[in-house]
Design a protein around this motif. Structure first.
Motif, PDB file in Angstrom:
ATOM      1  N   SER A  85      53.188  39.097  51.827  1.00  0.00           N
ATOM      2  CA  SER A  85      53.130  37.484  51.552  1.00  0.00           C
ATOM      3  C   SER A  85      54.156  36.911  52.314  1.00  0.00           C
ATOM      4  CB  SER A  85      53.243  37.384  49.990  1.00  0.00           C
ATOM      5  OG  SER A  85      54.575  37.546  49.493  1.00  0.00           O
ATOM      6  N   LYS A 104      42.411  38.157  50.901  1.00  0.00           N
ATOM      7  CA  LYS A 104      42.445  38.279  49.255  1.00  0.00           C
ATOM      8  C   LYS A 104      43.261  39.432  48.597  1.00  0.00           C
ATOM      9  CE  LYS A 104      39.211  38.239  45.244  1.00  0.00           C
ATOM     10  NZ  LYS A 104      37.975  38.439  44.957  1.00  0.00           N
ATOM     11  N   LEU A 105      43.178  40.582  49.004  1.00  0.00           N
ATOM     12  CA  LEU A 105      43.721  41.669  48.451  1.00  0.00           C
ATOM     13  C   LEU A 105      45.215  41.590  48.783  1.00  0.00           C
ATOM     14  CD1 LEU A 105      41.113  44.576  49.478  1.00  0.00           C
ATOM     15  CD2 LEU A 105      41.506  43.429  47.284  1.00  0.00           C
ATOM     16  N   ASN A 107      46.839  38.933  48.765  1.00  0.00           N
ATOM     17  CA  ASN A 107      47.452  37.702  48.274  1.00  0.00           C
ATOM     18  C   ASN A 107      47.423  38.182  46.753  1.00  0.00           C
ATOM     19  OD1 ASN A 107      47.668  36.157  50.240  1.00  0.00           O
ATOM     20  ND2 ASN A 107      45.395  35.128  49.773  1.00  0.00           N
ATOM     21  N   GLN A 108      46.759  39.242  46.329  1.00  0.00           N
ATOM     22  CA  GLN A 108      46.908  39.990  44.904  1.00  0.00           C
ATOM     23  C   GLN A 108      47.488  41.256  44.881  1.00  0.00           C
ATOM     24  OE1 GLN A 108      42.465  40.199  44.335  1.00  0.00           O
ATOM     25  NE2 GLN A 108      42.272  38.474  43.347  1.00  0.00           N
ATOM     26  N   ASN A 109      48.399  41.425  46.020  1.00  0.00           N
ATOM     27  CA  ASN A 109      49.198  42.483  45.894  1.00  0.00           C
ATOM     28  C   ASN A 109      48.567  43.849  45.869  1.00  0.00           C
ATOM     29  OD1 ASN A 109      51.780  41.047  46.216  1.00  0.00           O
ATOM     30  ND2 ASN A 109      51.875  40.883  44.207  1.00  0.00           N
ATOM     31  N   GLN A 110      47.470  44.194  46.458  1.00  0.00           N
ATOM     32  CA  GLN A 110      46.451  45.055  46.287  1.00  0.00           C
ATOM     33  C   GLN A 110      46.412  45.921  47.724  1.00  0.00           C
ATOM     34  OE1 GLN A 110      42.922  44.559  43.931  1.00  0.00           O
ATOM     35  NE2 GLN A 110      43.890  42.981  42.879  1.00  0.00           N
ATOM     36  N   ASP A 369      35.199  44.926  43.425  1.00  0.00           N
ATOM     37  CA  ASP A 369      36.261  43.781  43.506  1.00  0.00           C
ATOM     38  C   ASP A 369      35.681  42.840  42.194  1.00  0.00           C
ATOM     39  OD1 ASP A 369      38.688  42.484  43.893  1.00  0.00           O
ATOM     40  OD2 ASP A 369      37.661  41.082  45.252  1.00  0.00           O
ATOM     41  N   GLU A 371      35.991  42.658  37.520  1.00  0.00           N
ATOM     42  CA  GLU A 371      36.817  43.307  36.517  1.00  0.00           C
ATOM     43  C   GLU A 371      35.880  44.634  35.815  1.00  0.00           C
ATOM     44  OE1 GLU A 371      38.915  42.017  32.081  1.00  0.00           O
ATOM     45  OE2 GLU A 371      37.376  40.789  33.382  1.00  0.00           O
ATOM     46  N   ARG A 377      41.903  44.144  34.861  1.00  0.00           N
ATOM     47  CA  ARG A 377      41.770  44.625  36.483  1.00  0.00           C
ATOM     48  C   ARG A 377      40.623  44.747  36.880  1.00  0.00           C
ATOM     49  NH1 ARG A 377      46.951  46.079  38.337  1.00  0.00           N
ATOM     50  NH2 ARG A 377      48.669  46.340  36.493  1.00  0.00           N
ATOM     51  N   THR A 378      40.377  44.804  38.337  1.00  0.00           N
ATOM     52  CA  THR A 378      39.124  45.048  38.913  1.00  0.00           C
ATOM     53  C   THR A 378      39.137  46.460  39.002  1.00  0.00           C
ATOM     54  OG1 THR A 378      40.081  44.957  41.244  1.00  0.00           O
ATOM     55  CG2 THR A 378      39.129  42.908  40.354  1.00  0.00           C
ATOM     56  N   ASP A 381      41.163  47.578  41.909  1.00  0.00           N
ATOM     57  CA  ASP A 381      42.685  47.723  41.591  1.00  0.00           C
ATOM     58  C   ASP A 381      43.143  49.084  40.586  1.00  0.00           C
ATOM     59  OD1 ASP A 381      45.508  46.852  41.816  1.00  0.00           O
ATOM     60  OD2 ASP A 381      45.318  45.526  40.016  1.00  0.00           O
TER      61      ASP A 381
END
Length: 495
Positions: A85, A104-105, A107-110, A369, A371, A377-378, A381
Motif C-alpha cells: 500500500s 484490488k487484491l 488493497n485487500q492485502n491479498q 473472488d 465470499e 472471506r472470499t 483469500d
C-alpha cells in the motif's frame, strides 16, 4: 470478596476461580460476532487449498520492483518487508500485473511478493525445479518427489474416507512433454501422469464426469459438527441443577439456558453438510489443437473445480516456448533465451508474463473472488494461489543463452490461506548482494507451502536423503548464510 484500601478484590486464587467456573463456561454458547477476523477465519470449517502456476524459463528482473523498496526489518535474520500500500499502484511497479484485479487484491492485502530465493544448483529454470527443488532439471534423477505427490498422499490433507470423486492433485503442463511430476516409492520415484493441452476432454470427464446437471454439494467438506453439543454440557447442567444450594429461580434460568443450547444444536444440524454448492460446467464443445485456447478453458475448469470442492491442490506448468500474441518476435523460445538481443528478450518476457497473468486473473482469480459461504472471506483469500518461477534474470544476461540460473528468484502469492499468511507485502529475503550465499533456500519456500496445506513433516520426511526438509541440499555451501533455515518454513511471512 473483600475491600482493602478502597479497592474491591477477590481473595480466591486464579486456579480456584477457573476450577469453579469451568463447567459453567463450558455451557455458554460461542458468540462469533465477538471474535476478531483472524480467529473467526481459523475457527470456520475452511478447507486448505492451493493452486500453483509455475512459469518455466525463469522470470525477468526488469518487470518487477527493486528489492531496495523493502526497508522494514522483520524477524531477526535480516529479512526486510514493505507494505504494498506504500508502493503506489501495482501497474506502476509491474509490467506483468496490470489487470485491475491485482490492484484490488493489493488493497485487500491479498497480494504478496517474495524476492530473493535460490535453488540448490545453478540450472533452476528448467524441468520441475519449481515444485521439487531437486537439484537438477528433473528431480527423479536424484529419486526426489515433487510437492504435488506429497500433498496428494497426505492423510492430513485428505483423511481416510475422502470421497473417491475428489481429485487429490490436478497436474497440467503446457506445451506438453514428459512432465516433471514424481512420487516417492521406496528408494525410487514413480512418474505421475499429467494433462497436456490436447487432453482437455479427458480432464473434464475425470474431474466433472460423475456430476449430474443439477447443483451438487461441496464434496470436500467434512461434517465437523457430528457430536451433539448438549452432550458436552450435560454433566455440568446436572451437577449445577442438583446442587442443594441452587435456588429455584436459578434452576429456572439454567433450564432456560439449556433450551437455548437445544436451539443452537438444531441450527447446527440443519447446516452440517452441503454448506456450499456449485453447478456442473458445460462440456467443452471441441478438443481444439490450440494451446492458448485450451489453456483458457483449462483455467476456467480449474477455478470451478476449486469452487465445487472437487480438489484441494493443483499445479499448472506454463512453458516459455509458446508464441504469445503481440510479442513481435519471430522465434519466441529463442527470444526468451536472449538470442535476438536484449530488446526482443524483454519484449518476449513482458508479453508472456502479462498474457498469462491476465489469463489467470480473468479465468481463475475472478470467479473465486466471491465470499465463501458465511466465512467472511472470499474463496480466493481462504486459499493460496502462487505464480512461481525459480530464477530471476537481467535482460540479455552475460552468459550465452540469456541465463537459466536458479538464483534470486521471486514468488508471487495471492490470498492468505484464511489469514495464515501476512499478505499485502513485498518481502526481500536476501541477506546480502551475493546471489549464491546471501539468498534464501527455495527448499524452505516449498516447506512453507506444505505447512500452509497442513502437511506434517513426518509426511515428507522420506523425501530427502537424510530425512530432513524437502528437495535436494547438495548444492548449498558449508558457509551458506541461511544454513540454519534449510529445513524450516519461512516464519516471517506467517501469522
Amino acid at each position: 470478596m473483600k475491600y482493602k484500601k478502597g479497592i474491591l478484590y477477590c481473595n480466591k486464587t486464579r486456579r480456584q476461580f477457573l476450577v469453579g467456573s469451568g463447567k459453567s463456561l463450558l455451557a455458554l454458547p460461542l458468540l462469533p460476532s465477538l471474535l476478531p477476523e483472524a480467529a473467526l477465519a481459523s475457527s470456520s470449517n475452511i478447507e486448505k487449498r492451493m493452486m500453483l502456476f509455475s512459469f518455466d524459463h525463469c522470470n525477468l528482473l526488469e518487470m518487477w520492483p527493486s528489492e531496495s523498496v523493502a526497508t522494514q526489518l522483520v524477524g531477526n535474520i535480516g529479512i526486510k518487508e514493505r507494505l504494498l500500500s506504500q508502493m503506489g499502484t501495482v501497474a506502476s511497479h509491474s509490467t506483468a500485473l496490470t489487470n485491475p484485479l491485482y490492484e484490488k487484491l493489493k488493497n485487500q492485502n491479498q497480494l504478496s511478493y517474495l524476492r530473493g530465493f535460490r535453488q540448490p544448483n545453478w540450472d533452476g529454470c528448467h524441468g520441475n525445479m519449481s515444485i521439487a527443488a531437486g537439484g537438477g532439471r528433473i528431480s527423479a534423477n536424484k529419486n526426489l518427489p515433487s510437492i504435488d505427490s506429497i500433498i496428494e498422499s497426505s492423510r492430513s490433507v485428505y483423511p481416510e474416507g475422502t470421497s473417491l470423486n475428489i481429485r487429490k492433485a490436478l497436474r497440467l503442463q503446457f506445451p506438453g512433454g514428459p512432465g516433471g511430476f514424481y512420487k516417492k516409492v521406496g528408494s525410487t520415484t514413480q512418474y505421475m501422469p499429467h494433462y497436456n493441452y490436447r487432453a482437455l476432454l479427458n480432464f473434464y470427464n475425470d474431474v466433472f464426469g460423475f456430476l449430474t446437471a443439477n447443483t451438487v454439494g461441496d464434496l470436500s467438506k467434512t461434517n465437523q459438527h457430528k457430536s451433539n453439543i448438549l452432550n458436552k454440557v450435560l454433566d455440568a447442567y446436572n451437577s449445577s441443577r442438583n446442587n442443594v444450594r441452587i435456588s429455584a429461580n436459578d434452576k429456572v434460568r439454567l433450564t432456560q439456558h439449556m433450551d437455548y443450547l437445544s436451539d443452537i444444536q438444531r441450527s447446527y444440524a440443519s447446516v452440517q453438510t452441503n454448506i456450499l454448492s456449485c453447478s456442473k460446467p458445460n462440456q467443452p464443445t471441441t478438443m481444439q489443437d490450440d494451446q492458448l485456447a485450451n489453456s483458457r478453458l483449462y483455467i476456467q475448469l480449474l477455478s470451478t473445480a476449486f469452487k465445487c470442492g472437487l480438489t484441494k491442490f493443483g499445479i499448472m506448468v506454463v512453458g516459455g516456448g509458446t508464441w504469445i500474441p503481440g510479442s513481435n518476435v519471430s522465434n519466441f523460445h529463442g527470444a526468451i533465451h536472449g538470442v535476438e538481443g536484449k530488446d526482443a528478450q524483454l519484449r518476449a518476457y513482458q508479453t508472456w508474463w502479462k498474457y498469462q497473468a491476465d489469463l489467470i486473473a480473468d479465468e481463475f482469480l475472478k470467479p473465486l473472488d466471491v465470499e465463501e459461504g458465511n466465512t467472511g472471506r472470499t474463496y480466493l483469500d481462504n486459499m493460496l494461489t502462487g505464480m512461481i518461477a525459480t530464477g530471476l534474470l537481467h535482460a540479455n544476461a552475460a552468459n550465452s543463452d540469456g541465463g537459466h540460473g536458479g538464483y534470486d528468484s521471486q514468488q508471487i502469492l495471492i490470498g492468505t490461506m484464511g489469514g495464515a499468511v501476512r499478505g499485502g507485502r513485498y518481502y526481500n529475503l536476501k541477506q546480502n548482494s551475493d546471489v549464491r550465499k546471501g539468498t534464501y533456500p527455495y527448499n524452505s519456500f516449498l516447506i512453507t507451502m506444505l505447512k500452509l496445506m497442513g502437511v506434517q513433516p513426518s509426511e515428507y520426511a522420506n523425501a530427502t536423503v537424510d530425512g530432513q526438509g524437502f528437495g535436494s541440499y547438495d548444492g548449498y555451501e558449508s558457509d551458506y548464510v541461511y544454513k540454519n533455515r534449510l529445513y524450516q518454513p519461512i516464519s516471517e511471512i506467517l501469522t
